[in-house]
Scaffold this motif. Sequence first.
Motif, PDB file in Angstrom:
ATOM      1  N   UNK A   4       0.454  -1.151   0.169  1.00  0.00           N
ATOM      2  CA  UNK A   4      -0.089   0.191  -0.269  1.00  0.00           C
ATOM      3  C   UNK A   4       0.577   1.502   0.492  1.00  0.00           C
ATOM      4  N   UNK A   6       4.044   1.941  -1.810  1.00  0.00           N
ATOM      5  CA  UNK A   6       3.923   1.779  -2.911  1.00  0.00           C
ATOM      6  C   UNK A   6       3.402   2.597  -3.349  1.00  0.00           C
ATOM      7  N   UNK A   7       1.986   2.416  -3.537  1.00  0.00           N
ATOM      8  CA  UNK A   7       1.063   2.505  -3.724  1.00  0.00           C
ATOM      9  C   UNK A   7       0.942   4.369  -4.306  1.00  0.00           C
ATOM     10  N   UNK A   9       1.128   7.253  -2.740  1.00  0.00           N
ATOM     11  CA  UNK A   9       1.288   8.198  -4.188  1.00  0.00           C
ATOM     12  C   UNK A   9       0.783   8.413  -5.614  1.00  0.00           C
ATOM     13  N   UNK A  10       0.604   7.124  -6.427  1.00  0.00           N
ATOM     14  CA  UNK A  10      -0.086   6.807  -7.276  1.00  0.00           C
ATOM     15  C   UNK A  10      -1.870   6.927  -7.089  1.00  0.00           C
ATOM     16  N   UNK A  11      -2.355   6.166  -6.103  1.00  0.00           N
ATOM     17  CA  UNK A  11      -3.643   6.674  -5.798  1.00  0.00           C
ATOM     18  C   UNK A  11      -3.721   7.676  -5.022  1.00  0.00           C
ATOM     19  N   UNK A  13      -3.135  10.964  -6.067  1.00  0.00           N
ATOM     20  CA  UNK A  13      -3.587  11.488  -7.483  1.00  0.00           C
ATOM     21  C   UNK A  13      -5.005  11.376  -8.023  1.00  0.00           C
ATOM     22  N   UNK A  14      -4.573   9.855  -8.130  1.00  0.00           N
ATOM     23  CA  UNK A  14      -5.496   9.081  -9.230  1.00  0.00           C
ATOM     24  C   UNK A  14      -7.029  10.129  -7.901  1.00  0.00           C
ATOM     25  N   UNK A  16      -7.639  12.379  -6.497  1.00  0.00           N
ATOM     26  CA  UNK A  16      -7.903  13.998  -6.982  1.00  0.00           C
ATOM     27  C   UNK A  16      -7.973  14.057  -8.156  1.00  0.00           C
TER      28      UNK A  16
END
Lengths: 289, 273, 343
Positions: A4, A6-7, A9-11, A13-14, A16
């Motif tokens: 979780x 590792x995921x 930052x990507x999640x 931004x998604x 937002x």
Amino acid sequence: MSALLLMAPALLLLLVVFVWPLLDYAWLSLQAQSVFTGLEAVPVGTLNWQRLLVDGRFWQDAWQTLRFAAVSVALELVAGLAIALLLHQRWRGRGVVRGLALLPWALPTTVMALGWRWIFNDPYGPINGLLQLLGLATLPFLAAPELAWLATVVADVWKTTPFVALLLLAGLQMIPDDLYEAFALEGGTPWQGLWRITLPLLRPYIFIVLLFRLAQALGVFDLIAVLTGGGPASSTESLALYAYLNAMRFLDFGYSATVMLGMFLLLLAGAGGLLLWRRQTDAPQEVRP
Amino acid sequence: MKAGTRTGLVALLLLWSLGPMLWQLYTSLRTPEALLAGAGGLAGGWTLANYGAVLGSDPPFWRYLLNSTVVGALSTLLTLALAIPCAYALSRRGGLLRLLVGGGLLAAAVFPYVLLFLALLQVARQLGLANNLLALCLPYAGLQLPLAVLLLQAAFAELPPELEESALLEGFSLWQRLRWILLPLMGPAVVSTGLLVFLFSWNEFPIALTWISRSELLTLAPAMARIAGSSVYTVPYGAFAAATVLGSVPLLALLLLFQRQIVAGLTQGAIKG
Amino acid sequence: MTHTSDPATATATAKEHTTATSLRLEGLCRRIGGRPILDGINLEVAAGECLALLGPSGCGKSTVLRVIAGLDPCDGGRILLDGRDISQQKPARRRVAMVFQSYALYPHLSVERNLSLGMELRGVDPEQRERELAAVLELLQLSALRRRRPSELSGGQRQRVALARALLRKPQLMLLDEPMSNLDAQLREELRPQLRTILCGGRAPAIYVTHDQQEAMGIADRIAVLQEGRLQQCGTPQELYQHPANLFVAGFIGRPQINLLPQGDGTVVGIRPEHLRAVDEGGLAVRVRSREWHGASQLLLLESAQGPLRWTCDGNQTLGDDLRLGWERRHEHRFEQASGERC
């Protein structure tokens, strides 16, 4: 390390970029925010939604968008498969042709939509020039509803067929050659091979292509905005363009948000239907990489 | 298939794909008078003035190319930086988490992003990001993340697990395993994913149009729309065509350079079940 | 192929590469979805000893290695390295080296980069790195290949690179997962003595997983036989052959396979094919069904009232269709039919 983490930052931004806007629209669709309210948000309950239900232009655009998407994607699938088969064979110069054939897909939609506008120009475009050379009358491509619609389909097919061909080409490369050799040894013709081997094995790829292309085509915006501006008389207008016009031309943000959410809900219903249909048709054979 | 038939079909394909571009090239080299005289005569009326006009305008055309390149490159780097760890984690996980995140990502990847532009514009205004070229990277990376993660996680899943296990036993940290073992082996997938993001950012229209209003900060797509719209009654086709040709050259170079990686990368990533 | 290397030097080098430790497994368990894959494995491997884990495919032998290495979680029991429990440590901290069945060489790196990358990332200084690299390349006759990519190497060469990489880790424990299964039979036989020199010469214990009993007997000091996640027997090759602890081990060890003759009293008598003798009277009446010619000997497939029999006999022997066979009492193994245990 935790997955979780590792995921995250990507999640984030998604959230937002995707979730926040939808929540924002949900709120905005319950407000009136337009020139009449001095661009201030005023709560109006479900007024925007009531308007949407009886808005002839919204439903007309929904139908036009669906027709545009269905016809374009069907043509792209057939043309894309033909191109993929051609580019899959071995011949000299194949690599260069693959690169060149991808060009329409790589160019900005807006740019090429303008290019097509010039090509369809009446009377100075090359198509009308050709018609004149043949002694025929010129055609008002962008001024007559049926011709304008045809123009949008042609431009879209031109622009996105390379993408379809690329995905199908990737699929063709996954089919081992010895299947065709075994099939030929059993006396199968190449044409039969296409129907009995290629297409069944391409099914997962075709599904992915359909999924991506239908979604993109139903959200078509740039192409129509630039090529026809939705005209003549909003006969080529898509839902996304209508939502854009509501916000940027009519400055009716509350209703624009409602139109966008309405379109989103229609898409969701469509996607649900598609998944259900797929589950029923090929539940037994799940394709896993 | 006979070689002759094939050559014919290839020629047809190239004519269809490149025809509109060649017409732009032709248009860009003609004077306005020659264009209005009809498609017939090729004699006379050739000019480079259209290119001069585009390159000599204020701001000059190469400025838009530069803006698009900067935004494209930064968006690509940001997307990869966020997508690679996420794709790695997703590929090493099974069960419910993977199903949920994977499904959500697929839904987001096919979502028509045009729908989001209004809300994103509000975000930009609230955070003071309007007319900030670099800020465009945020929505671009966000919009391309779903597809990038899906493509990369398929590529991760395809590497033999012993390679990473072997590195693990040799004492490599997660970063070292990614840097030295996994990423070098995923070349095509990383290149094709990066290229998809770059093309998207380079070509994106509605967000760039609404976030940027200062002309020296425009990216290519809205700049071209502005060139086309600069005259109310007729599009200045010659200048526009010259701009199109100039704007297409970098893309054409990218495609010819990376066509092998694009196809290979999609082969790995196209099937997600 | 030349694999001649001076055993003394090899042993000396291997000793440098490893530290003296011993390994103890106490009740090692591994479950997947509630199903036991390993069910209470107890084993001990002394410093410098090479133990072969032998069993049919799917018996859990590779899982033992993966749990020891930390690649799979340990669901019960302890892994003691020099008395220290490492079962919950991160794999990187265990100082364990593993040679994978596929060798897991990094395909994008040359032989020397494959070998030195680990040392580099562990912060070994360049001079020492080069020294150790040269020594191990020399030991495994890889010096001429150091600039090649794995794809440019033969199977045997790849295996040696994998072994070299494992040695450079200076492990406290060496694990090998079917390292020869991708090689052809002749090469395997040639490599066996060399592998034995390197593995048994070191000070770290080594565990060698294989499904090939000849390989296990040729390389290991002791053999542990595994079946369905349970340890069946552990001992020297002779012990396993001469005193199999149960029916499974008796049937698994020894080729051609042992003859098992059910008795009326709930026991089974096992008699190895080479221990049968032709007798004039008494014994078992058999009929020859077919035979395989093995050069110095021949294997006869026979039929008797108690079922099919295998008999290894002198290659020169001429035979009639009907025979009588007997054996000496001391060659007889007797097992309980129900439990399979040795009586």
